[in-house]
Design an enzyme around this catalytic site. Structure first.
Site, PDB file in Angstrom:
ATOM      1  N   ARG A 264       0.849  -1.187   0.000  1.00 11.69           N
ATOM      2  CA  ARG A 264       0.000   0.000   0.000  1.00 11.69           C
ATOM      3  C   ARG A 264       0.887   1.241   0.000  1.00 11.69           C
ATOM      4  O   ARG A 264       1.209   1.790   1.065  1.00 11.69           O
ATOM      5  CB  ARG A 264      -0.925  -0.017   1.215  1.00 11.69           C
ATOM      6  CG  ARG A 264      -1.866  -1.211   1.228  1.00 11.69           C
ATOM      7  CD  ARG A 264      -2.672  -1.256   2.520  1.00 11.69           C
ATOM      8  NE  ARG A 264      -3.561  -2.409   2.560  1.00 11.69           N
ATOM      9  CZ  ARG A 264      -4.323  -2.738   3.603  1.00 11.69           C
ATOM     10  NH1 ARG A 264      -4.275  -1.992   4.695  1.00 11.69           N
ATOM     11  NH2 ARG A 264      -5.102  -3.801   3.564  1.00 11.69           N
TER      12      ARG A 264
ATOM     13  N   ASP B  74       2.281   4.973  -0.157  1.00 10.68           N
ATOM     14  CA  ASP B  74       1.768   6.237   0.363  1.00 10.68           C
ATOM     15  C   ASP B  74       1.511   7.235  -0.761  1.00 10.68           C
ATOM     16  O   ASP B  74       1.916   7.036  -1.906  1.00 10.68           O
ATOM     17  CB  ASP B  74       2.773   6.854   1.343  1.00 10.68           C
ATOM     18  CG  ASP B  74       2.895   6.077   2.640  1.00 10.68           C
ATOM     19  OD1 ASP B  74       1.960   5.329   2.974  1.00 10.68           O
ATOM     20  OD2 ASP B  74       3.935   6.227   3.317  1.00 10.68           O
TER      21      ASP B  74
ATOM     22  N   ARG C 180      10.988   5.317   3.878  1.00 17.67           N
ATOM     23  CA  ARG C 180      11.276   6.751   3.907  1.00 17.67           C
ATOM     24  C   ARG C 180      11.939   7.164   5.216  1.00 17.67           C
ATOM     25  O   ARG C 180      12.835   8.023   5.244  1.00 17.67           O
ATOM     26  CB  ARG C 180       9.992   7.537   3.665  1.00 17.67           C
ATOM     27  CG  ARG C 180       9.448   7.358   2.246  1.00 17.67           C
ATOM     28  CD  ARG C 180       8.022   7.840   2.125  1.00 17.67           C
ATOM     29  NE  ARG C 180       7.905   9.236   2.529  1.00 17.67           N
ATOM     30  CZ  ARG C 180       6.772   9.789   2.935  1.00 17.67           C
ATOM     31  NH1 ARG C 180       5.648   9.063   3.019  1.00 17.67           N
ATOM     32  NH2 ARG C 180       6.742  11.073   3.273  1.00 17.67           N
TER      33      ARG C 180
END
Length: 235
Positions: free
Chosen positions: A46, A48, A191
């Site tokens: 999924r 972002d 990230r």
């Protein structure tokens, strides 16, 4: 299906209510138009808002007997230009794009100067950055660890343990690239790990993996630089 997309204009992968444009939502919208039936798809990851994919994998079931090459062609004609179905193939009914995956690999592109032609597909952190220092931090990430400190809250996962098998920085022309492979990833985990590579020392990352807490403020790197590169399954 294997899907490539430029995630800049999308509010992430996952379907959202209220007409918010997502990659999953666009794929399901087009499948309904082509197959004339409601189709719910499941993605391997999924991503972002603003994150891209080269090798996102999604699975779905349909009662249609339309040939796959025709279905793929029809989908690519109707999808926005930022989304492209690279391939379609039939799989056993028990296959699940998310739960059948053995590993996922992400790639992050980091520019050391704000080059305009890279701004859609690279994060920026002014350099220069030393590869040896970046990889000293990346080495600490390899193995099975609790990555709770390097993820956003709100995840639906039952555990924050992840097994990282590969984490390496390299230089490619004017940019740095970070490739990381693991059995699973938490929300925004890559990230955060990119930011950790740039701003933290190996010992600090090690402590955070041991305690589940950060000893410093850390913001996730710009989503523009992140690409879901590949997903692995049993052959």
């Amino acid at each position: 299906m294997e899907v490539e997309y430029d995630g800049t204009s999308f509010f992430g992968w996952q379907r959202q209510p209220g007409g918010i444009v997502t990659v999953q939502g666009e794929l399901e919208r087009v499948l309904f138009r082509v197959l004339q039936e409601d189709v719910s798809i499941v993605g391997a990851g999924r991503t972002d808002r603003g994150v891209h994919a080269r090798g996102q994998v999604a699975s779905f079931a349909t009662g249609s007997g339309m040939p796959l090459d025709r279905l793929r062609h029809a989908m690519n004609c109707l999808l926005p230009e930022e989304v492209y179905v690279r391939s379609l193939r039939e799989v056993p009914m028990e296959f699940h794009a998310r739960f059948s995956a053995l590993w996922r690999q992400y790639r992050y592109t980091l520019a050391e100067e704000p080059f305009p032609l890279l701004r859609r597909f690279a994060g920026v952190h002014r350099g220069p950055h030393e590869l040896a220092a970046l990889n000293a931090v990346a080495d600490v990430m390899v193995g099975e660890h609790d990555f709770a400190a390097f993820s956003r809250s709100g995840s639906d996962t039952k555990t924050t343990m992840c097994a990282v098998t590969h984490a390496v920085w390299r230089r490619s022309g004017e940019v740095l690239m970070f490739d990381i492979r693991a059995d699973r990833f938490l929300r925004s985990m890559v990230r955060y790990l990119v930011s950790a590579s740039i701003t933290m020392q190996p010992g600090e990352v090690f402590d955070a993996l041991q305690t589940g807490r950060l000893g410093c403020q850390l913001k996730p790197a710009d989503p523009a630089g992140l690409v879901l590169w590949e997903v692995g399954y049993e052959v």
